[in-house]
Scaffold this active site. Structure first.
Site, PDB file in Angstrom:
ATOM      1  N   CYS A   1       0.825  -1.209   0.000  1.00 36.36           N
ATOM      2  CA  CYS A   1       0.000   0.000   0.000  1.00 36.36           C
ATOM      3  C   CYS A   1       0.858   1.257   0.000  1.00 36.36           C
ATOM      4  CB  CYS A   1      -0.920  -0.009   1.217  1.00 36.36           C
ATOM      5  SG  CYS A   1      -2.356   1.079   1.029  1.00 36.36           S
TER       6      CYS A   1
ATOM      7  N   ASP B   1      -6.720  -3.877  11.601  1.00 35.05           N
ATOM      8  CA  ASP B   1      -5.540  -3.023  11.725  1.00 35.05           C
ATOM      9  C   ASP B   1      -5.334  -2.633  13.186  1.00 35.05           C
ATOM     10  OD1 ASP B   1      -3.408  -1.379  11.073  1.00 35.05           O
ATOM     11  OD2 ASP B   1      -4.512  -0.185   9.608  1.00 35.05           O
TER      12      ASP B   1
END
Length: 210
Positions: free
Chosen positions: A11, A132
């Site tokens: 990412c 996360d």
């Protein structure tokens, strides 16, 4: 128990050089961050340019926080991204409308601090979860939350994110058995993507697959 090889998402790509790295190393997904004010932010125009350079076999994911629905829809319909990843307070109605407009996969991110947070995540109407430790903070949560009884209840594929790097990703996979792993700062040097670190990360993910 044999653990399937997780999908790999790199990412925060923002330059042609970053694209050249992933084209050479072949992760499954890359992420473009459309959150203004973030150090990895790219504009829709920049992302469209980078998408043209990216191998067609690598899927691009747009990362958004409370973005107007029409903006996400446009990027999906134009093919700049193939999946939308939501990190804000987007409610279930937002996700359902986005799906009905674009018929593209939706990833919803949740910050995990307890087992109750995982239960809440499972109720959200998305195709994939992203679990996360914080909103792009590069912090890992307590992977021991994924005990065996909990794993039996997770019926939705999830990406594991937060604090992953080449040194710890194998342990994280063995503890959590994710559909995919998502990394950004863990493969950077001085806030820039590092080819050797991306390569080491991918090798670590696939280490026991042969």
């Amino acid at each position: 128990m044999e653990i399937p090889v997780p999908k790999i998402k790199i990412c925060g790509l923002k330059s042609p050089e970053d694209i050249s790295y992933v084209n050479a190393l072949n992760p499954d997904y890359v992420g473009f961050v459309f959150m203004q004010g973030r150090k990895r932010y790219v504009s829709p125009k920049e992302a469209a340019f980078l998408r043209v350079l990216l191998k067609p076999s690598i899927q691009s994911v747009g990362v958004f926080v409370n973005e107007p629905l029409k903006n996400v829809e446009a990027l999906l319909k134009d093919g700049v991204i193939q999946l939308a990843q939501l990190h804000g307070q987007e409610d279930a109605a937002y996700a359902r409308e986005l799906k009905s407009l674009c018929h593209k996969p939706v990833i919803k991110a949740f910050i995990i601090k307890s087992k109750e947070d995982i239960d809440s995540a499972l109720a959200y109407p998305c195709d994939y979860l992203l679990l996360d430790g914080g909103l792009g903070a590069g912090k890992a949560f307590d992977w021991s939350l994924f005990d065996w009884s909990l794993m039996q209840n997770i019926k939705k594929p999830f990406f594991l994110a937060g604090g992953l790097n080449p040194a710890n990703v194998r342990e994280a996979i063995e503890l959590t058995h994710p559909y995919g792993v998502d990394v950004s700062s863990g493969v950077e040097t001085n806030n820039c993507k590092d080819f050797q670190k991306i390569e080491a990360f991918i090798e670590a993910v696939k280490r026991d697959a042969l």
